[in-house]
Design a protein around this motif. Structure first.
Motif, mmCIF file in Angstrom:
data_model
loop_
_atom_site.group_PDB
_atom_site.id
_atom_site.type_symbol
_atom_site.label_atom_id
_atom_site.label_comp_id
_atom_site.label_asym_id
_atom_site.label_seq_id
_atom_site.Cartn_x
_atom_site.Cartn_y
_atom_site.Cartn_z
ATOM 1 N N ALA A 203 0.833 -1.212 0.000
ATOM 2 C CA ALA A 203 0.000 0.000 0.000
ATOM 3 C C ALA A 203 0.862 1.254 0.000
ATOM 4 N N ALA A 204 1.988 1.223 0.706
ATOM 5 C CA ALA A 204 2.892 2.380 0.743
ATOM 6 C C ALA A 204 3.513 2.624 -0.627
ATOM 7 N N GLY B 30 6.699 4.962 14.075
ATOM 8 C CA GLY B 30 7.110 5.539 15.354
ATOM 9 C C GLY B 30 6.626 6.963 15.519
ATOM 10 N N ASP B 31 6.744 7.763 14.459
ATOM 11 C CA ASP B 31 6.281 9.160 14.505
ATOM 12 C C ASP B 31 4.786 9.234 14.789
ATOM 13 N N VAL B 32 4.011 8.445 14.050
ATOM 14 C CA VAL B 32 2.553 8.475 14.183
ATOM 15 C C VAL B 32 2.123 7.942 15.551
ATOM 16 N N MET C 91 11.617 3.708 6.093
ATOM 17 C CA MET C 91 10.792 4.908 6.228
ATOM 18 C C MET C 91 9.443 4.578 6.859
ATOM 19 N N LEU C 92 8.885 3.414 6.552
ATOM 20 C CA LEU C 92 7.642 2.980 7.185
ATOM 21 C C LEU C 92 7.829 2.780 8.686
ATOM 22 N N ALA D 292 5.201 8.012 5.628
ATOM 23 C CA ALA D 292 6.318 7.367 4.929
ATOM 24 C C ALA D 292 6.488 7.939 3.524
ATOM 25 N N ALA D 293 5.384 8.235 2.853
ATOM 26 C CA ALA D 293 5.468 8.836 1.519
ATOM 27 C C ALA D 293 6.115 10.214 1.590
#
Length: 96
Positions: free
Chosen positions: A9-10, A34-36, A28-29, A63-64
């Motif tokens: 999906a990413a 972690g960020d989210v 990056m995912l 991630a995008a």
């Protein structure tokens, strides 16, 4: 958390169609998850399939954004993507 379930999906969301980008996008995912999770004050489950759909989208969009900013002049974009920040706000609620 096993983030690899979000990779297809990413790749569609970030419009990445080269298999040699998979390792970088997985990193990056993981960073985006972690960020989210930190911003939403949400504990990530072991399997990405157990995440609510809106948090999956927030992670994928973050991630995008990280993928688009790779190789730029700065180390890393600060903050969440617009979609991720709006989704995360629903989880944070109001804290006093």
């Amino acid at each position: 958390m096993n983030i690899s379930a979000l990779l297809p999906a990413a790749k569609l969301h970030a419009r990445v169609d080269f298999p040699d980008e998979d390792d970088g996008l997985l990193l990056m995912l993981a960073a985006a998850a972690g960020d989210v999770a930190d911003a939403a004050e949400y504990t990530l489950p072991e399997d990405a399939g157990d995440l609510p759909d809106d948090l999956k989208l927030a992670i994928i969009d973050q991630a995008a954004m990280l993928f688009d900013a790779r190789g730029g002049s700065t180390d890393r974009p600060v903050g969440l993507s617009l979609a991720a920040s709006r989704i995360v706000a629903r989880y944070r609620g109001v804290a006093i």
